[in-house]
Design an enzyme around this catalytic site. Structure first.
Site, mmCIF file in Angstrom:
data_model
loop_
_atom_site.group_PDB
_atom_site.id
_atom_site.type_symbol
_atom_site.label_atom_id
_atom_site.label_comp_id
_atom_site.label_asym_id
_atom_site.label_seq_id
_atom_site.Cartn_x
_atom_site.Cartn_y
_atom_site.Cartn_z
ATOM 1 N N GLU A 112 -59.856 18.493 18.090
ATOM 2 C CA GLU A 112 -60.670 17.354 18.529
ATOM 3 C C GLU A 112 -61.152 17.482 19.980
ATOM 4 O OE1 GLU A 112 -59.705 13.480 16.285
ATOM 5 O OE2 GLU A 112 -57.819 14.110 17.189
ATOM 6 N N HIS A 131 -57.195 11.315 24.942
ATOM 7 C CA HIS A 131 -57.227 10.904 23.536
ATOM 8 C C HIS A 131 -55.798 10.811 23.021
ATOM 9 C CE1 HIS A 131 -57.781 10.432 19.352
ATOM 10 N NE2 HIS A 131 -57.451 11.674 19.039
ATOM 11 N N HIS A 133 -52.972 8.927 19.977
ATOM 12 C CA HIS A 133 -52.760 8.239 18.703
ATOM 13 C C HIS A 133 -51.782 7.089 18.949
ATOM 14 C CE1 HIS A 133 -53.766 12.446 16.924
ATOM 15 N NE2 HIS A 133 -54.852 11.784 17.279
ATOM 16 N N HIS A 203 -56.935 5.683 13.639
ATOM 17 C CA HIS A 203 -56.720 6.986 14.277
ATOM 18 C C HIS A 203 -56.077 6.868 15.661
ATOM 19 C CE1 HIS A 203 -58.910 11.011 15.518
ATOM 20 N NE2 HIS A 203 -57.702 10.929 16.006
HETATM 21 ZN ZN LIG Z 1 -56.830 12.386 17.187
#
Ligand SMILES: [Zn+2]
Length: 272
Positions: A112, A131, A133, A203
């Protein structure tokens, strides 16, 4: 000892006492800094950011943090694909904004990574992207209840946190929920707009800032606010969120990113 000599010695001791402690350096920082053409402190901070976010429960085996390259703004620095808790200076690699690896040698890349490249393209004002989760934000990514600030440290959320849905992003590969290509990264960047955070449906989240320390701080408080808001909702009754005026006043204070950074750094690395 002559009085003047004594004064000189005392003066030297005072200067030593006033001098800042030498920066703690992780093994491999100097070599990575030379390899990537940056100040060693840049590498140290990026590795420490990984460790902090892991220690504070924002990143686990997955998720990543990047910074824009300080002297090559069309590049960014990020770890190779490894859990944040175990990132070392040797793991830091360099990508261009199309998320092509430019560091010589082999490297397993984050699938990603396009999140980072496409956001840096769309937002020249940003120097740090995280980023995660982050578990507590997930309910707000799948519900019509918006994530809103319920405690003062999360005042930065008052401007709103949009939700991006990979299923409506026109994925040319149609391969599900991960941001696995530039088109999905660009779509996510569009939903982020000029904001400071965006949720990814089912997500996780992305937090951005001009400063790595502020991005780390906000990623930790994003998770904390989500936990607190969920608890408030479970209590029932009416929730009085942080108002726009209260948020403005908090943001005007800005706080002290160094203090929070030092606190979390010591917790993650231990006082050495
Ligand atoms: Zn992710």
């Amino acid at each position: 000892m002559l009085p003047s000599r004594l004064m000189m010695v005392l003066g030297a001791l005072l200067l030593l006492a006033a001098a800042p402690a030498p920066a703690q350096s992780l093994p491999g920082v100097a070599a990575a800094a030379t390899r990537l053409g940056v100040d060693p402190r840049v590498i140290e901070d990026l590795v420490v950011a990984n460790r902090i976010l892991a220690h504070e429960g924002v990143l686990d085996a997955y998720g990543h943090v990047s910074i824009r390259h300080p002297t090559r703004p069309n590049h960014y620095l990020i770890a190779r694909s490894v859990a944040a808790e175990f990132v070392t200076p040797d793991d830091i690699v360099e990508f261009d904004l199309d998320s092509n690896l430019v560091t010589p040698g082999e490297s397993k890349e984050f699938i990603e990574r396009f999140i980072h490249g496409e956001i840096y393209k769309a937002r020249p004002d940003l120097d740090a992207v995280i980023h995660s989760h982050s578990a507590s934000v997930i309910p707000f990514s799948v519900s019509t209840v918006p994530l809103r600030p319920v405690f003062h440290m999360a005042a930065f959320l008052a401007s709103g946190v949009p939700v991006w849905d990979s299923g409506s992003a026109g994925d040319p590969d149609a391969q599900g929920i991960l941001v696995r290509n530039p088109a999905l990264g660009a779509s996510l960047a569009t939903t982020l707009g000029k904001g400071v955070a965006v949720l990814l449906r089912g997500h996780g989240a992305v937090v951005v800032s001009r400063e790595l320390r502020v991005a780390v701080r906000n990623a930790i408080w994003l998770e904390a606010n989500a936990r607190a808001q969920l608890a408030a909702i479970q209590l029932g009754g009416q929730i009085k969120y942080i108002s726009a005026d209260e948020a403005r006043a908090m943001l005007a204070l800005r706080g002290d990113p160094e203090r929070a950074w030092d606190y979390w750094k010591r917790r993650a690395l231990g006082p050495k």
